[in-house]
Every structure is written in C-alpha cells, then in structure tokens.
Design a protein around this motif. Structure first.
Motif, PDB file in Angstrom:
ATOM      1  N   SER A  82      41.093   2.653   4.070  1.00 35.08           N
ATOM      2  CA  SER A  82      42.468   2.904   4.481  1.00 35.08           C
ATOM      3  C   SER A  82      43.418   2.100   3.609  1.00 35.08           C
ATOM      4  CB  SER A  82      42.636   2.519   5.958  1.00 35.08           C
ATOM      5  OG  SER A  82      43.986   2.625   6.351  1.00 35.08           O
ATOM      6  N   SER A  83      44.413   2.766   3.041  1.00 37.73           N
ATOM      7  CA  SER A  83      45.403   2.089   2.201  1.00 37.73           C
ATOM      8  C   SER A  83      46.785   2.650   2.487  1.00 37.73           C
ATOM      9  CB  SER A  83      45.092   2.290   0.708  1.00 37.73           C
ATOM     10  OG  SER A  83      43.902   1.647   0.334  1.00 37.73           O
ATOM     11  N   GLY A  84      47.767   1.753   2.588  1.00 41.02           N
ATOM     12  CA  GLY A  84      49.148   2.194   2.703  1.00 41.02           C
ATOM     13  C   GLY A  84      49.490   2.872   4.003  1.00 41.02           C
ATOM     14  N   THR A  85      49.102   2.279   5.152  1.00 34.24           N
ATOM     15  CA  THR A  85      49.380   2.903   6.440  1.00 34.24           C
ATOM     16  C   THR A  85      50.733   2.455   6.982  1.00 34.24           C
ATOM     17  OG1 THR A  85      48.256   1.120   7.631  1.00 34.24           O
ATOM     18  CG2 THR A  85      46.943   3.031   7.021  1.00 34.24           C
ATOM     19  N   ASP A  86      51.386   3.339   7.736  1.00 35.09           N
ATOM     20  CA  ASP A  86      52.634   3.008   8.420  1.00 35.09           C
ATOM     21  C   ASP A  86      52.282   2.641   9.861  1.00 35.09           C
ATOM     22  OD1 ASP A  86      55.059   4.263   6.576  1.00 35.09           O
ATOM     23  OD2 ASP A  86      53.162   5.324   6.361  1.00 35.09           O
ATOM     24  N   SER A  87      52.059   1.373  10.121  1.00 39.37           N
ATOM     25  CA  SER A  87      51.650   0.982  11.458  1.00 39.37           C
ATOM     26  C   SER A  87      52.409  -0.233  11.970  1.00 39.37           C
ATOM     27  CB  SER A  87      50.144   0.670  11.486  1.00 39.37           C
ATOM     28  OG  SER A  87      49.828  -0.351  10.555  1.00 39.37           O
ATOM     29  N   GLN A  88      53.261  -0.818  11.120  1.00 39.04           N
ATOM     30  CA  GLN A  88      54.091  -1.926  11.551  1.00 39.04           C
ATOM     31  C   GLN A  88      55.551  -1.487  11.537  1.00 39.04           C
ATOM     32  OE1 GLN A  88      52.504  -4.289  12.723  1.00 39.04           O
ATOM     33  NE2 GLN A  88      50.571  -4.465  11.631  1.00 39.04           N
ATOM     34  N   THR A  89      56.386  -2.176  12.300  1.00 41.58           N
ATOM     35  CA  THR A  89      57.823  -1.930  12.228  1.00 41.58           C
ATOM     36  C   THR A  89      58.279  -2.146  10.791  1.00 41.58           C
ATOM     37  OG1 THR A  89      58.266  -2.549  14.506  1.00 41.58           O
ATOM     38  CG2 THR A  89      60.067  -2.795  12.969  1.00 41.58           C
ATOM     39  N   ASN A 829      53.528  -0.430  -5.924  1.00 41.46           N
ATOM     40  CA  ASN A 829      54.037   0.949  -5.983  1.00 41.46           C
ATOM     41  C   ASN A 829      55.318   1.142  -5.180  1.00 41.46           C
ATOM     42  OD1 ASN A 829      51.951   1.977  -7.683  1.00 41.46           O
ATOM     43  ND2 ASN A 829      50.577   2.027  -5.937  1.00 41.46           N
ATOM     44  N   ARG A 830      56.222   0.185  -5.263  1.00 44.13           N
ATOM     45  CA  ARG A 830      57.524   0.345  -4.633  1.00 44.13           C
ATOM     46  C   ARG A 830      58.474   1.166  -5.491  1.00 44.13           C
ATOM     47  NH1 ARG A 830      57.995   1.366  -0.636  1.00 44.13           N
ATOM     48  NH2 ARG A 830      60.202   0.866  -0.503  1.00 44.13           N
ATOM     49  N   SER A 831      58.135   1.405  -6.748  1.00 46.06           N
ATOM     50  CA  SER A 831      59.024   2.155  -7.636  1.00 46.06           C
ATOM     51  C   SER A 831      58.593   3.602  -7.790  1.00 46.06           C
ATOM     52  CB  SER A 831      59.068   1.491  -9.022  1.00 46.06           C
ATOM     53  OG  SER A 831      57.780   1.533  -9.637  1.00 46.06           O
ATOM     54  N   ASN A 832      57.662   4.071  -6.963  1.00 45.03           N
ATOM     55  CA  ASN A 832      57.184   5.446  -7.093  1.00 45.03           C
ATOM     56  C   ASN A 832      56.770   5.964  -5.720  1.00 45.03           C
ATOM     57  OD1 ASN A 832      54.262   4.689  -6.717  1.00 45.03           O
ATOM     58  ND2 ASN A 832      54.643   3.588  -8.635  1.00 45.03           N
ATOM     59  N   PHE A 833      56.250   7.199  -5.684  1.00 43.51           N
ATOM     60  CA  PHE A 833      55.940   7.837  -4.399  1.00 43.51           C
ATOM     61  C   PHE A 833      54.610   7.393  -3.813  1.00 43.51           C
ATOM     62  CE2 PHE A 833      54.247  10.686  -7.692  1.00 43.51           C
ATOM     63  CZ  PHE A 833      52.957  10.880  -7.270  1.00 43.51           C
ATOM     64  N   SER A 834      53.831   6.607  -4.540  1.00 46.33           N
ATOM     65  CA  SER A 834      52.541   6.139  -4.030  1.00 46.33           C
ATOM     66  C   SER A 834      52.750   4.950  -3.098  1.00 46.33           C
ATOM     67  CB  SER A 834      51.623   5.751  -5.190  1.00 46.33           C
ATOM     68  OG  SER A 834      51.450   6.834  -6.079  1.00 46.33           O
ATOM     69  N   ARG A 835      51.682   4.554  -2.443  1.00 41.60           N
ATOM     70  CA  ARG A 835      51.705   3.397  -1.566  1.00 41.60           C
ATOM     71  C   ARG A 835      50.917   2.250  -2.208  1.00 41.60           C
ATOM     72  NH1 ARG A 835      53.395   4.421   3.765  1.00 41.60           N
ATOM     73  NH2 ARG A 835      55.411   5.438   3.464  1.00 41.60           N
ATOM     74  N   SER A 836      51.090   1.054  -1.663  1.00 48.18           N
ATOM     75  CA  SER A 836      50.375  -0.098  -2.197  1.00 48.18           C
ATOM     76  C   SER A 836      48.876   0.185  -2.198  1.00 48.18           C
ATOM     77  CB  SER A 836      50.689  -1.349  -1.379  1.00 48.18           C
ATOM     78  OG  SER A 836      50.571  -1.092  -0.001  1.00 48.18           O
ATOM     79  N   ASP A 922      53.984  -7.197   2.378  1.00 44.52           N
ATOM     80  CA  ASP A 922      53.678  -5.776   2.260  1.00 44.52           C
ATOM     81  C   ASP A 922      53.234  -5.241   3.619  1.00 44.52           C
ATOM     82  OD1 ASP A 922      52.750  -3.254   1.754  1.00 44.52           O
ATOM     83  OD2 ASP A 922      51.225  -3.847   0.293  1.00 44.52           O
ATOM     84  N   PRO A 923      54.126  -4.537   4.332  1.00 43.64           N
ATOM     85  CA  PRO A 923      53.764  -4.078   5.683  1.00 43.64           C
ATOM     86  C   PRO A 923      52.754  -2.946   5.685  1.00 43.64           C
ATOM     87  CG  PRO A 923      55.901  -3.212   5.057  1.00 43.64           C
ATOM     88  CD  PRO A 923      55.492  -4.148   3.965  1.00 43.64           C
ATOM     89  N   TYR A 924      52.496  -2.327   4.535  1.00 49.18           N
ATOM     90  CA  TYR A 924      51.506  -1.259   4.465  1.00 49.18           C
ATOM     91  C   TYR A 924      50.074  -1.797   4.404  1.00 49.18           C
ATOM     92  CZ  TYR A 924      55.651   1.337   2.991  1.00 49.18           C
ATOM     93  OH  TYR A 924      56.902   1.894   2.923  1.00 49.18           O
ATOM     94  N   THR A 925      49.937  -3.110   4.134  1.00 50.03           N
ATOM     95  CA  THR A 925      48.618  -3.653   3.823  1.00 50.03           C
ATOM     96  C   THR A 925      48.222  -4.843   4.679  1.00 50.03           C
ATOM     97  OG1 THR A 925      48.868  -2.908   1.530  1.00 50.03           O
ATOM     98  CG2 THR A 925      47.204  -4.600   1.951  1.00 50.03           C
ATOM     99  N   HIS A 926      49.133  -5.787   4.883  1.00 50.64           N
ATOM    100  CA  HIS A 926      48.747  -7.071   5.458  1.00 50.64           C
ATOM    101  C   HIS A 926      49.181  -7.229   6.919  1.00 50.64           C
ATOM    102  CE1 HIS A 926      48.863  -8.147   1.017  1.00 50.64           C
ATOM    103  NE2 HIS A 926      47.615  -8.398   1.383  1.00 50.64           N
ATOM    104  N   ASN A 927      48.425  -8.062   7.603  1.00 46.87           N
ATOM    105  CA  ASN A 927      48.728  -8.410   9.001  1.00 46.87           C
ATOM    106  C   ASN A 927      49.716  -9.574   9.002  1.00 46.87           C
ATOM    107  OD1 ASN A 927      48.750  -9.387  11.619  1.00 46.87           O
ATOM    108  ND2 ASN A 927      46.549  -9.190  11.920  1.00 46.87           N
ATOM    109  N   PRO A 928      50.919  -9.389   9.599  1.00 44.36           N
ATOM    110  CA  PRO A 928      51.946 -10.433   9.499  1.00 44.36           C
ATOM    111  C   PRO A 928      51.981 -11.419  10.660  1.00 44.36           C
ATOM    112  CG  PRO A 928      52.916  -8.475  10.437  1.00 44.36           C
ATOM    113  CD  PRO A 928      51.445  -8.161  10.211  1.00 44.36           C
ATOM    114  N   PHE A 929      51.086 -11.290  11.633  1.00 38.41           N
ATOM    115  CA  PHE A 929      51.301 -11.988  12.894  1.00 38.41           C
ATOM    116  C   PHE A 929      50.773 -13.416  12.918  1.00 38.41           C
ATOM    117  CE2 PHE A 929      50.822  -7.406  14.217  1.00 38.41           C
ATOM    118  CZ  PHE A 929      52.190  -7.178  14.222  1.00 38.41           C
TER     119      PHE A 929
END
Length: 944
Positions: A82-89, A829-836, A922-929
């Motif tokens: 799994s890479s580049g998921t939208d699961s955090q605010t 990949n913040r400058s293109n359509f791909s995800r981290s 990077d909210p697509y990859t890492h756990n921030p808590f």
C-alpha cells in the motif's frame, strides 16, 4: 467424485462469479488465534496464502486481534503493497475527504483497486480525491466486527471482476457462521488527544439449515489540533511551505490617488505595522500561518450496521441476504479563519473608512499625502481569528451509506451449478465549507455590510455607510483585539473598530453540495465440469453475465449553483472557492465472461479467463484475457505466475462537471483555486500486467514466498498537474512568449497595474481530466515465516517486504508544453499526479503463544525518499528520512470467553519524518500520532 474434481468444481464456481463469497475451509479449532486454510479471492484455491496460485494475502479476524485489532485505516496503511493512501485528515491535498479511508495498492491510485464486500461491488464514495478526480470505496463504512477476514489480491483481475481491478482486489468477507452474542470495545490514546474509542457487538443465530448474523459498530475520534504536535507547527525559517501564506490579515495596502491620468497607485505597498503584534512575521509582507488553526485529527463519529441471513432450502437452493448501513459525521471541520481572495482589485478601502482614518492618525507617515483610498492586499480574517468563534472557521462533512444484496445459487440435475445475485448500494454525502462573498467584502469596505446584499452587492436605497444596520468591515490591525493563537492583547486595538460576528456571518456563507452515488449490479453465472479430461483431471468451466447501473448526482446549494449564482467573474460569488453546476448522469455497463480451470498435468494447474465489457457511447468496449498457472515442482517448492490485461472505464465524475480544489502554488507562496473540468472524450485506461513467484515450505515450520510484479499502464485517467501548468506558463513568460497556449490555463490579476504577468499575480489555474502518460512499474514482494515449538507454546519469526524497482512515467503534453516524466520511485511526488512512493516498506514480527496468552512485537520500516522539488527550506536537504517504529501487543483469551488486548504502537515515540508540506510530514505514508496506548475487551456469551 474425486477430490481433484471437487477442487476444480469449487474453483470454477468462484472464479467468475463476480459475487461468490469465499468461505473459509477450516481444518482446526475455530478458537485458535492462528490463521486457517482458506479459499482465496481470485482463484478459490483451497490453501494458505503462501499456497495460492495467485499472490494473495489473507488477514483473518484472529490475525488482526494479535496486532491490537487495528482499524481498517490502520491496517491498510501498514500493508507493504500500500502506497499513498488518503486515510488521515489532510485538507491541503485530499480536499474534503475527512472521515473517509481508501486503499491504494502499488501506488497506482485508489480508484484502481477494486474493493468488494463478500465478493460483490460497493458503490463509490460520492466525493473524489480532489487532485486526481478518482472515486473510491470508503472502507470506513464497513464495521470491523462483521469482518471475518480480508483477502488482498495483488494482481490485475479484470477478467474475473471487471473494471477497476487494475492494481488488485481487496475482498472483505463477513462472519456468516457466528453464533451467540459478542460485545467488545477499545480505547486508545496518544499525546494531544482526549482519546478514541470503538464499541461493537455481534449477535448470531445458527439453525440446522439457516443462519442470521448482525454486527453493529460505533466509532468516536477526538479532535487533535496541529498545535498539539511541536513538529507540526514550525517557524517560517525552518519550512516556508509549512502553512505560511503571503496573504495575511493584517495585510498590506497600495495607496491610491490622482496620478494625472486618473486614479491609480501613487506609492509602493504599505505594510500594516500590527503584523507582529498579533502573531505574524514580516518577510517582505506580513506572513500568516493558517495551519495553526487546523487539525491533525477532526472530530469524527460513525455508526455502522451489517446484517446477513443465509438459508439452504430443501431443494438444495441456497439464499444469501445482506444489508449494510453506515453513517459518518465530521460535525466541526476546522480550517483557516478565511481563505485568500483570488482577485484583489475589488478590495478598495476609502479614506473615509473609520479604521483607515484611525490607522492614519496613529501612523501619520504611513500613507503619502493625496491618498484617497487604498487597495487592500490580504484576506478577510486571519491572526485575530474568525469573529464569533475566536479561532478557526468551521464547516462539516456527513456521509450516509446503504447496501442491500440478495443471492440464490444451486445445482441443476445435470450437475451444472447456477448463481444469481442482485446488489444495490448508495452513498450520499454533504460537505459545507465557508468562504467570503466577493461583493459582500466590496460593499462592507464601503460601510454597507449587513444592510446590503452580500451575494449581489446591492445596497438598499437611502442606506448610509456605517449607520443604522450598516457596518464597516475593517481590514486594519486596529480591529483585532488579541491574537487568536496566543491570546496576547494587541496594543494597536481600538475599541469600537472590531468586526462583529454579525458582520462576519453576513460576509461568509457555506459553499456546499449534496452528492449521491448509486450502484446496482446483477450477476448470473453457470459453472460445472466439462467431461473433458486433461492429464491431471477433468476440466472445469464457468460462464456468466453482469449488468451494472451506475449513477452520479451533484446537487449544489443555491449559493454554490453556478446556474443561479455565477458571481461577478462567472466562477461563483465567493472570493476563493468556485461554484459548481448541477449534475445527474448514469451509465449502464454490460459484461460477459468465461473461464476454464485446466489441470494440465498432475502437478501443473492452469486458469484461463476472458471478459468482454461494454460501456456504450463514446467510451466503447474492452476485451480482457487472463492466464494463470501453478507448478508444484516438489513437495516443498512451487512456482506460480499469471499474465492479464486489465482496464478501468472513466467514472461519471470524470466525464463531466466541474470541481474546485485548493492547492499550494509554489511561485505564489499561497494556496490558489484550481478549477478541474471533466472530459466526455476520455478513453478507458488499460494495463498489461504479469507476475511470477516461488513458494517454499520445508515441512518443518518454515514457509516463504517471493513474487515479482510488472504493470504496463496505458492511458491512465489523470488530472493535469497544476504545478506543471504553472511552471510551463512562467517559463513561456520568461522567454517572452506571451502567446503560448499554456497561458490560457492560468488567470493572472495585474495587481501591480504594469501590464506584466508575474508569479504573485496568479489567481486561478484551469486543469482538465485527461488520458495521461503511460506508466511502467515493477517490484517484488517477499514473505517468510518460521514456526518453532517452544516448550509449552509456539514461537514464530516472520516478515514481509515490498521493494519497488521502478515507477517510470512517460513525457506528457499539456497545450504546447511538454511535461517531462521520469522514474517516480523514491520520491514525494508533490509536483505531479503520483503519490509518495518509498522504495521499501517492510514489517518484521516475533510472536510467542503460550496457553491462552500471546505476545507479539512488530518492527515497521519505511525507506527514505526524496522531495523531487528540491530544497524549499534553505537547509540544503530535500530528503524525507526513513522511519522505523516498534509495536508491542499482548492478547489474553481467557477460559471465560473474555478477551483482553493491550498494545503500544510506536513504543519509542518516533515523530514522523519531516517533509516540505503544509503539515510538515507526509500524510500519505507516515503515522503522525506518536506513542499510542490501546486497551480492548471482548466478551462472548454462548454459541461459538
């Protein structure tokens, strides 16, 4: 019937039944915490995941319990594939997806992973990922208590399941055989939160030939401000893109007066001297850090219900009925007190304005003689917060999902199996985000706030500026009583000049819409044995049809509806957010499919499948074959592989309509509105993929697998990169090419009135949904496990890892500009359509089970990767560091049908690695808590 033939028949029935739920074939005590032998998604080969002919990971409820019963969001984020998921605010890139979760296998995009419930499709979440226009299935709507296991097929599967299964399939299979009553809950906490908790219950009845199971869930997440994490809010000098905007409040002013040819600028910009007194910093202009008003976690509340009824009739016909309801609420979504305006020329402050007069009296040399008015360059509310709340501006998000399904299956007298099913699902979402009226701000600066019409700018006859019900909007620092962040009093504040909450509410309104998606699917399948013998046994077959009816409806509220309120510029009545148009479209998709299961030799099994799918209209049709094989070389060693073409048709939101997202535009050092338009001429995207792997089992507790994958992805449906458009436009201006076609995509506002387009004058960017550049990606998945008897218990060491070799994107053309591609592995990949896309993700674990107790430790590793934009901070480094975290879990399954779970996630309290992003990670990859503690209890009463 021979055992081989039974296996073939089971394989045939499942492989092309688009909805045939895979049932566990258990060969042990159901109470054991260890994984059982199952029939896996995509091939229905009875065995453990390591034995499967296709690369499938299976996670049972018992497996999840051993790792602290993670939420589906946590589970998906931890998967190596799994890479580049939208699961955090993440309102700065995911744009309004708070309260949702999705799955992104191989980094190919959440829309390209097919999500099933009991083998059947679920409707899309109504709001797409803003930067990608990709619709996805919201996995948060599935109650975890209802899930018996999750099967992850890491392979293209269009021939089996149809559209969307380019990167793979994730199948949530429910607990249909539960009996008794079970109630459970968990509570988790980390620094900065008031805690999160889940409560669930399951009730099941099992008769001689029937079963009924119902699960309910309630989830509550507490709000966590970014201010609670010291790494999330950093000074401008450490990260100038860490939520800092050049459009502040206090802002700056351009003095206007007679120039000899008319009214225009008579001096350079004048900064408001109250900037630092209310919390801002001066770097050229007053800088505003909007992230101090935002949340790391929004308050969320969620209800889920899943119920199913299964019955076998006397004539051998089986019936399956199921229903799902989910409701998700984000009641107080927090954001900046106001957004920056896209057009600044209407923000004129007359010299007669009380706040202006007071400011000039207190600062007599600030404005030159002859100043008749000033052009205000800034936002409506900033460091002083939003009047009324004293801080952030608030909106909300609500989502409601329904699902009903029915299936009948049986066997004709000639031995042919039949299966029919009808499934309906719907999700309705509503989002409200507040913004400032363009005309409202204009007339409020003139003293006609509240009494005038904020939408149209109409001023009542006889109204007098600042008199009666009419109020002035005051943009100067003397309107701010204190800093909304620190509470420190503002020495420049003048009582009576503040902006009232009545005025603030009049100037702003909710930009919002109700969006509804519907999906109805009819499946019919026949399957059986052909009577034709291959060297290894009888050939099985399956054939069937599927009809899908999809609909997508957008119902904007009145002020957001461009057909009713086009606004002064045609993009709506608001300063920042664009409006949208009503939209109600549907499409019907027809499919036919077939499959053969061929035991070519005693130790070689083959699967052949084909699917034809017709979208009609301009989209057209597609034909996709698949072949898979497994060769049992020896008792302990096997080879497997597959090759297939896959496809995904454009979704209705991609074919039409307009949405606006908020994206950081680097040359402006601010967020700008990016208008995104659908495209009715889109072609389906397609992929040719293959994988081959090896399986090893020494018969003494050691198992391992290695799978190489390769995807050749054609015509991916993407949204053009605004960063590429802006970069190409500015390059054309620098080269003196003012006629470049790419300039049509960027709207400039000539704030300096010099007739020259400059980066800080970018107002809006237009992007289209298009078929983008081809993508080639490949990598390898590794898995190994060793189990030892350890006295009174059992000890296991194991791990899994994914290594991505390449993610190569071709060059791409937008208008007359060529956008270079390249390998995007190991990039943010913040400058293109791909995800981290980190190159390596790995999980290693050690597990000790003794009696009723289980102790498990997990090490999670994410490789370092680079921000391809280079160093934006000035510290000489653009790397995002690797992260290694350790989790510890203890599980006690007592003799009293009571289970206890204790866990510590991120034992060493590691902060997420720094990234050049608004949130500083990077909210697509890492756990921030950080370090998270969790306790869970489950109690069972009766039954199994």
């Amino acid at each position: 019937m021979k055992t081989t033939n039974k296996w073939l028949l089971a394989t045939s029935v499942f492989a092309l039944s688009a909805a045939g739920a895979a049932y566990a074939q258990e060969d042990g005590d159901d109470d054991t915490l260890r994984q059982q032998t199952v029939t896996v998604t995509g091939s229905a080969i009875a065995g453990t995941p390591e034995d499967a002919a296709l690369p499938v990971d299976v996670l049972t409820a018992g497996d999840l319990q051993l790792e602290g019963s993670p939420t589906i969001t946590e589970l998906i984020r931890n998967l190596g594939v799994s890479s580049g998921t939208d699961s955090q605010t993440n309102q700065f890139a995911s744009n309004g997806l708070e309260g949702t979760s999705n799955i992104n296998l191989r980094g190919l995009g959440p829309a390209r992973t097919l999500v099933l419930i009991n083998g059947r499709r679920q409707t899309f979440h109504p709001y797409a990922i803003g930067e990608q226009a990709q619709l996805f299935v919201d996995t948060n709507m599935i109650p975890t208590a209802a899930v018996g296991r999750i099967e992850v097929l890491k392979d293209g599967a269009a021939a089996i399941y149809g559209s969307d299964a380019i990167a793979g399939v994730v199948n949530f299979i429910t607990r249909d055989d539960f009996e008794g009553f079970e109630v459970g809950g968990d509570y988790s906490t980390f620094e900065g939160t008031d805690g999160n908790y889940n409560i669930n219950a399951t009730y099941g009845l099992q008769g001689e030939n029937w079963g009924w199971v119902t699960s309910v869930g309630y989830n509550k997440r507490s709000e966590v401000s970014l201010l609670e994490k010291d790494w999330a809010i950093v000074p401008f000098s450490e990260n100038p893109v860490g939520g800092w905007s050049s459009l502040s409040n206090p802002g700056y002013y351009v003095p206007l007066g007679f120039t000899g040819t008319g009214v225009g600028p008579i001096a350079g910009a004048v900064g408001d001297n109250g900037c630092t007194d209310v919390g801002g910093i001066v770097v050229g202009t007053c800088r505003f850090q909007f992230t101090q008003f935002d949340n790391l976690v929004e308050e969320e509340e969620r209800y889920q219900v899943f119920s199913e009824y299964n019955r076998e009739f006397a004539n051998g016909v089986n019936m399956h009925l199921e229903a799902l309801y989910g409701y998700s609420d984000v009641p107080e979504w927090k954001t900046s007190p106001s957004y920056p305006p896209q057009v600044l020329t209407n923000q004129v402050v007359p010299a007669s304005h009380p706040g202006f007069a007071q400011y000039r009296a207190d600062n007599p040399t600030a404005f030159p003689a002859g100043t008749l008015a000033a052009l205000y360059i800034g936002r409506s509310f900033g460091w002083g917060g939003f009047p009324g709340t004293g801080g952030a501006q608030e909106g909300f998000r609500t989502y409601e999902s329904y699902r009903l399904g029915g299936q009948f299956d049986g066997q004709f007298s000639n031995g042919v199996n039949w299966d029919t099913a009808l499934t309906w699902s719907q999700t309705e979402g509503e989002r409200i985000t507040n913004d400032t009226y363009i005309n409202g701000l204009t007339i409020a600066l003139q003293g006609f706030g509240v009494c005038g019409d904020a939408n149209t700018g109409a001023i009542p006859a006889g109204a007098v500026a600042g008199q009666g019900d009419c109020e002035y909007y005051n943009p100067f620092s003397n309107a701010i009583q204190s800093s909304a962040i620190t509470g420190q009093a503002n020495p420049n504040y003048v009582p009576g000049l503040e902006n009232s909450s009545t005025l603030a509410e009049w100037m702003t309104d909710g930009v919002g819409s109700v969006v509804t998606t519907n999906l109805t699917v009819f499946d019919a399948t026949l399957s059986g044995l052909s009577g034709v013998q291959a060297a290894g046994g009888e050939i099985g077959w399956a054939a069937g049809v599927q009809v899908r009816r999809e609909s997508y409806e957008v119902d904007p509220n009145e002020v957001t509806d461009l057909t009713q309120n086009p606004g002064p510029g045609g993009t709506g009545p608001f300063s920042f957010l664009a409006g949208t148009t009503p939209f109600d479209e549907s499409q019907t998709i027809y499919a036919a499919f077939g499959e053969l299961q061929v035991p070519l030799f005693e130790d070689v099994d083959m699967q052949f499948a084909v699917r034809y799918e017709d979208y009609g209209g301009d989209v057209g049709s597609t034909f996709d074959p698949k072949v898979a094989a497994k060769w049992q070389v020896s008792d302990g060693f096997a080879l497997r592989g597959s090759a297939q073409s896959s496809f995904r048709g454009p979704t209705l939101n991609q074919l039409s309509g307009q949405v606006t997202t908020l994206q950081f535009v680097a040359p402006t050092s601010a967020f700008k509105a990016v208008d995104q338009f659908g495209n009715p001429q889109l072609d389906p995207e397609s992929a040719f993929s293959f994988n081959f792997g090896a399986l090893f089992d020494n018969g003494n507790g050691f198992t391992a697998s290695a799978d190489y994958y390769n995807f050749d992805f054609k015509d991916p449906i993407i949204v053009e990169d605004q960063a590429s458009i802006v970069g190409a436009a500015l390059a054309a201006i620098a080269a003196g090419n003012q006629q470049a076609a790419i300039l049509n995509r960027v709207t400039f506002t000539d704030n300096n009135s010099n007739g020259i387009n400059e980066p800080n004058e970018i107002a809006r960017i237009t992007t289209n949904v298009v078929n983008g550049p081809d993508i080639q990606t490949s990598g390898i998945d590794l898995r190994a496990e060793q189990v030892w008897d350890a006295g009174r218990g059992e000890f296991t060491l194991g791990g899994e890892a994914t290594y991505v070799f390449e993610y190569d994107v071709d060059d791409f053309q937008i208008e007359d500009a060529i956008i270079p591609g390249g390998d995007r592995v190991d990039q943010f990949n913040r400058s293109n359509f791909s995800r981290s896309l980190p190159q390596i993700k790995a999980n290693l674990f050690a597990n000790y089970m003794f009696g009723n107790h289980n102790i498990r430790g997990v090490m999670r590793y994410i490789d370092s990767y680079d921000d391809e934009r280079g160093d934006l901070t000035g510290n000489g480094n653009s790397d995002i560091d690797s992260q290694t975290t350790f989790d510890v879990f203890y599980t006690w399954r007592s003799d009293y049908d009571l289970d206890l779970g204790l866990s510590v996630v991120n034992v060493t309290d590691e902060d997420p690695p720094f990234a050049q992003f608004e949130l500083n990670y990077d909210p697509y990859t890492h756990n921030p808590f950080g370090r998270t503690f969790k306790i869970s209890l489950t109690k069972r009463f009766g039954g199994n």
